[in-house]
Design a protein around this motif. Structure first.
Motif, PDB file in Angstrom:
ATOM      1  N   ARG A   6      41.634  50.067  36.636  1.00 34.95           N
ATOM      2  CA  ARG A   6      41.321  49.128  37.708  1.00 34.95           C
ATOM      3  C   ARG A   6      42.502  48.973  38.664  1.00 34.95           C
ATOM      4  O   ARG A   6      43.633  48.763  38.235  1.00 34.95           O
ATOM      5  CB  ARG A   6      40.971  47.766  37.092  1.00 34.95           C
ATOM      6  N   THR A   7      42.240  49.061  39.942  1.00 33.84           N
ATOM      7  CA  THR A   7      43.264  48.829  40.951  1.00 33.84           C
ATOM      8  C   THR A   7      43.458  47.332  41.112  1.00 33.84           C
ATOM      9  O   THR A   7      42.529  46.621  41.496  1.00 33.84           O
ATOM     10  CB  THR A   7      42.852  49.463  42.289  1.00 33.84           C
ATOM     11  N   SER A   8      44.642  46.850  40.843  1.00 30.74           N
ATOM     12  CA  SER A   8      44.837  45.399  40.756  1.00 30.74           C
ATOM     13  C   SER A   8      45.212  44.738  42.081  1.00 30.74           C
ATOM     14  O   SER A   8      44.930  43.549  42.275  1.00 30.74           O
ATOM     15  CB  SER A   8      45.908  45.085  39.712  1.00 30.74           C
ATOM     16  N   TRP A   9      45.844  45.488  43.011  1.00 41.84           N
ATOM     17  CA  TRP A   9      46.392  44.809  44.185  1.00 41.84           C
ATOM     18  C   TRP A   9      45.341  44.100  45.040  1.00 41.84           C
ATOM     19  O   TRP A   9      45.637  43.012  45.576  1.00 41.84           O
ATOM     20  CB  TRP A   9      47.244  45.763  45.035  1.00 41.84           C
ATOM     21  N   PRO A  10      44.105  44.622  45.213  1.00 44.43           N
ATOM     22  CA  PRO A  10      43.150  43.853  46.029  1.00 44.43           C
ATOM     23  C   PRO A  10      42.832  42.485  45.416  1.00 44.43           C
ATOM     24  O   PRO A  10      42.593  41.520  46.142  1.00 44.43           O
ATOM     25  CB  PRO A  10      41.920  44.763  46.070  1.00 44.43           C
ATOM     26  N   TYR A  11      42.818  42.426  44.096  1.00 46.33           N
ATOM     27  CA  TYR A  11      42.506  41.162  43.427  1.00 46.33           C
ATOM     28  C   TYR A  11      43.681  40.198  43.491  1.00 46.33           C
ATOM     29  O   TYR A  11      43.492  38.985  43.630  1.00 46.33           O
ATOM     30  CB  TYR A  11      42.085  41.438  41.984  1.00 46.33           C
ATOM     31  N   ARG A  12      44.895  40.723  43.393  1.00 46.38           N
ATOM     32  CA  ARG A  12      46.063  39.860  43.561  1.00 46.38           C
ATOM     33  C   ARG A  12      46.110  39.288  44.979  1.00 46.38           C
ATOM     34  O   ARG A  12      46.546  38.156  45.196  1.00 46.38           O
ATOM     35  CB  ARG A  12      47.351  40.624  43.258  1.00 46.38           C
ATOM     36  N   LEU A  13      45.629  40.089  45.934  1.00 45.11           N
ATOM     37  CA  LEU A  13      45.645  39.661  47.328  1.00 45.11           C
ATOM     38  C   LEU A  13      44.750  38.445  47.559  1.00 45.11           C
ATOM     39  O   LEU A  13      45.078  37.566  48.365  1.00 45.11           O
ATOM     40  CB  LEU A  13      45.205  40.826  48.219  1.00 45.11           C
ATOM     41  N   ILE A  14      43.618  38.388  46.856  1.00 51.43           N
ATOM     42  CA  ILE A  14      42.680  37.280  47.071  1.00 51.43           C
ATOM     43  C   ILE A  14      42.828  36.163  46.035  1.00 51.43           C
ATOM     44  O   ILE A  14      42.131  35.149  46.117  1.00 51.43           O
ATOM     45  CB  ILE A  14      41.224  37.783  47.048  1.00 51.43           C
ATOM     46  N   ALA A  15      43.719  36.341  45.075  1.00 58.99           N
ATOM     47  CA  ALA A  15      43.784  35.405  43.954  1.00 58.99           C
ATOM     48  C   ALA A  15      43.958  33.963  44.397  1.00 58.99           C
ATOM     49  O   ALA A  15      43.348  33.048  43.837  1.00 58.99           O
ATOM     50  CB  ALA A  15      44.924  35.812  43.011  1.00 58.99           C
ATOM     51  N   ARG A  16      44.788  33.740  45.411  1.00 59.30           N
ATOM     52  CA  ARG A  16      45.073  32.374  45.826  1.00 59.30           C
ATOM     53  C   ARG A  16      43.918  31.726  46.567  1.00 59.30           C
ATOM     54  O   ARG A  16      43.964  30.523  46.868  1.00 59.30           O
ATOM     55  CB  ARG A  16      46.351  32.325  46.664  1.00 59.30           C
ATOM     56  N   ARG A  17      42.909  32.497  46.887  1.00 57.00           N
ATOM     57  CA  ARG A  17      41.721  31.945  47.533  1.00 57.00           C
ATOM     58  C   ARG A  17      40.626  31.589  46.523  1.00 57.00           C
ATOM     59  O   ARG A  17      39.562  31.113  46.910  1.00 57.00           O
ATOM     60  CB  ARG A  17      41.160  32.956  48.542  1.00 57.00           C
ATOM     61  N   LEU A  18      40.889  31.810  45.255  1.00 60.61           N
ATOM     62  CA  LEU A  18      39.888  31.551  44.232  1.00 60.61           C
ATOM     63  C   LEU A  18      40.114  30.191  43.591  1.00 60.61           C
ATOM     64  O   LEU A  18      41.220  29.883  43.138  1.00 60.61           O
ATOM     65  CB  LEU A  18      39.928  32.644  43.161  1.00 60.61           C
ATOM     66  N   SER A  19      39.073  29.400  43.533  1.00 58.08           N
ATOM     67  CA  SER A  19      39.175  28.098  42.878  1.00 58.08           C
ATOM     68  C   SER A  19      39.018  28.203  41.371  1.00 58.08           C
ATOM     69  O   SER A  19      39.501  27.342  40.642  1.00 58.08           O
ATOM     70  CB  SER A  19      38.117  27.147  43.439  1.00 58.08           C
ATOM     71  N   HIS A  20      38.354  29.251  40.909  1.00 54.59           N
ATOM     72  CA  HIS A  20      38.198  29.443  39.467  1.00 54.59           C
ATOM     73  C   HIS A  20      37.782  30.887  39.215  1.00 54.59           C
ATOM     74  O   HIS A  20      37.165  31.531  40.072  1.00 54.59           O
ATOM     75  CB  HIS A  20      37.138  28.499  38.888  1.00 54.59           C
ATOM     76  N   VAL A  21      38.129  31.383  38.034  1.00 51.95           N
ATOM     77  CA  VAL A  21      37.705  32.705  37.590  1.00 51.95           C
ATOM     78  C   VAL A  21      36.952  32.550  36.278  1.00 51.95           C
ATOM     79  O   VAL A  21      37.450  31.910  35.339  1.00 51.95           O
ATOM     80  CB  VAL A  21      38.906  33.658  37.387  1.00 51.95           C
ATOM     81  N   ILE A  22      35.753  33.117  36.223  1.00 50.33           N
ATOM     82  CA  ILE A  22      34.964  33.170  34.993  1.00 50.33           C
ATOM     83  C   ILE A  22      34.975  34.613  34.517  1.00 50.33           C
ATOM     84  O   ILE A  22      34.634  35.527  35.267  1.00 50.33           O
ATOM     85  CB  ILE A  22      33.515  32.705  35.224  1.00 50.33           C
ATOM     86  N   ALA A  23      35.389  34.821  33.277  1.00 48.65           N
ATOM     87  CA  ALA A  23      35.454  36.163  32.697  1.00 48.65           C
ATOM     88  C   ALA A  23      34.437  36.279  31.571  1.00 48.65           C
ATOM     89  O   ALA A  23      34.225  35.324  30.811  1.00 48.65           O
ATOM     90  CB  ALA A  23      36.849  36.433  32.154  1.00 48.65           C
ATOM     91  N   VAL A  24      33.808  37.459  31.458  1.00 44.01           N
ATOM     92  CA  VAL A  24      32.786  37.641  30.425  1.00 44.01           C
ATOM     93  C   VAL A  24      33.370  38.093  29.101  1.00 44.01           C
ATOM     94  O   VAL A  24      32.644  38.216  28.116  1.00 44.01           O
ATOM     95  CB  VAL A  24      31.683  38.617  30.872  1.00 44.01           C
ATOM     96  N   ASN A  25      34.675  38.362  29.071  1.00 40.76           N
ATOM     97  CA  ASN A  25      35.325  38.604  27.781  1.00 40.76           C
ATOM     98  C   ASN A  25      36.782  38.164  27.860  1.00 40.76           C
ATOM     99  O   ASN A  25      37.317  37.872  28.931  1.00 40.76           O
ATOM    100  CB  ASN A  25      35.185  40.064  27.317  1.00 40.76           C
ATOM    101  N   GLU A  26      37.417  38.095  26.704  1.00 42.68           N
ATOM    102  CA  GLU A  26      38.778  37.582  26.631  1.00 42.68           C
ATOM    103  C   GLU A  26      39.782  38.489  27.345  1.00 42.68           C
ATOM    104  O   GLU A  26      40.763  38.014  27.929  1.00 42.68           O
ATOM    105  CB  GLU A  26      39.187  37.398  25.162  1.00 42.68           C
TER     106      GLU A  26
END
Length: 374
Positions: free
Chosen positions: A122-142
């Motif tokens: 998984r390419t992580s940088w796009p997600y790090r870029l938007i991380a501060r705009r997220l109010s919460h993250v729901i993950a389907v596994n640990e």
């Protein structure tokens, strides 16, 4: 009583898939006294469209590029018209949600991460870029929850692990004609793509048929990767088991089909929390799955099903053969999985967790898209 709050779920398509099915399940089951439900497909509809309840407000953007200004404008217009305060984005649809939340009225964004492949790819940088705009993250596994915290840098208080769930459906209906004997049918519900390990399953099933000649493998799922699907068909022919494998494609009667089988199998190389295993449990099927993702948790670490290593066709074959030869054990494992799914992966349990997250986000963000970094 406060007026219901508008919540929009976003998903790229409604093609058959676990993330797409969960988006439909969630939006259909939002408590109607507390929320008004909206569902946006950023690209196009699909086979799951018919499962969306009539009370859900629909929007399809038909975007053709990653950044499509006209599609984004239609999304923002819908948000403004209906005063949508929460955007619950599934998988890659989070990028459209974040862009829409940048402009007024700034709805809060919740990301639901369903990633089922290896996190190493998984390419992580796009997600790090938007991380501060997220109010919460729901993950389907640990593993995904850890990734959000450790790689994206989302505070632990804003990351939740919420398992997938199944909505009970009646398997009653017109009887379906299926090949083989019910006590020899092995079901695999998985779209045909490399992650799902069908090549391992086909190699394993050649051994199964050598020991149990009347065994029948029923493959249910979309041919997501046409080249891979063609290679699988060639593998079946070369293994000499063409008459023992049925390709059922996309079905809207999966629950009914599973009731007519004896064993459920999942041979994935990587997973999140596979909805297929929950469907096997709802049907009371004795199940075999590879030890990836949250499969071990669903199968109660071997107490409610059989776990085998990924990419090991001999061990997978031996597990299937053992179950086909042991009806009492099939019944015991099938009932154990049915009970576990009902107790741990119910709609009511998941919706309570999601509702609590909505309440916390609305209280802390006051409907804005400020994110934790602002």
């Amino acid at each position: 009583m406060r007026a219901p709050i508008a919540v929009m779920h976003l998903v790229d398509t409604l093609a058959v898939g676990g993330a797409e099915r969960m988006a439909v399940n969630l939006v259909n089951n939002l408590p109607r006294d507390r929320f008004t439900a909206h569902l946006c497909c950023t690209r196009h509809d699909g086979a799951l469209t018919s499962l969306v309840d009539a009370h859900v407000e629909r929007l399809t953007l038909d975007r053709v590029h990653r950044f499509d200004p006209s599609a984004l404008a239609r999304l923002v217009a819908h948000i403004r018209k209906h005063d949508v305060r929460l955007l619950h984005a599934h998988s890659a649809a989070v990028f459209a949600a974040v862009l829409a939340a940048v402009v007024p009225p700034h709805p809060a964004v919740i990301w639901h991460d369903h990633h089922g492949q290896s996190l190493g790819s998984r390419t992580s940088w796009p997600y790090r870029l938007i991380a501060r705009r997220l109010s919460h993250v729901i993950a389907v596994n640990e593993s995904l929850a850890h990734w959000a915290r450790d790689t994206m840098g989302v505070p632990a208080t804003r990351v939740s692990y919420i398992p997938n769930f199944v909505v009970p459906t009646s398997a009653m209906g017109t009887a379906v004609e299926l090949p083989g004997r019910p006590d020899r049918r092995v079901a695999c519900v998985a779209n045909l793509r490399p992650q799902k390990g069908h090549a391992t399953l086909i190699a394993a099933f050649a051994r199964v048929v050598a020991v149990v000649p009347d065994a029948r493998l029923l493959l249910m799922g979309a041919e997501s990767d046409m080249g891979y699907a063609a290679a699988l068909r060639r593998a079946v022919d070369e293994a000499g088991i063409t008459n023992s494998v049925s390709w059922l494609g996309v079905r809207d009667d999966v629950a009914q089909l599973l009731q007519a089988c004896s064993v459920g199998v999942l041979s994935s190389h990587s997973e999140g929390l596979p909805l297929a295993l929950l469907e096997y449990g709802a049907a009371g099927l004795a199940s075999v799955a590879t030890h990836v993702g949250q499969c071990a948790d669903v199968l109660d670490h071997g107490q409610a099903g059989v776990l085998v290593p990924p990419s090991e066709p001999l061990q997978l074959a031996d597990a299937i053969i053992a179950l086909l030869h042991d009806q009492p054990r099939r019944s015991t494992l099938g009932e154990a999985l049915r009970t576990r799914v009902a107790n741990c992966y119910s709609a009511s349990r998941a919706m309570a967790s999601v509702g609590a997250i909505y309440d916390a986000v609305l209280e802390s963000d006051s409907g804005g898209a400020r994110g934790y970094g602002e």
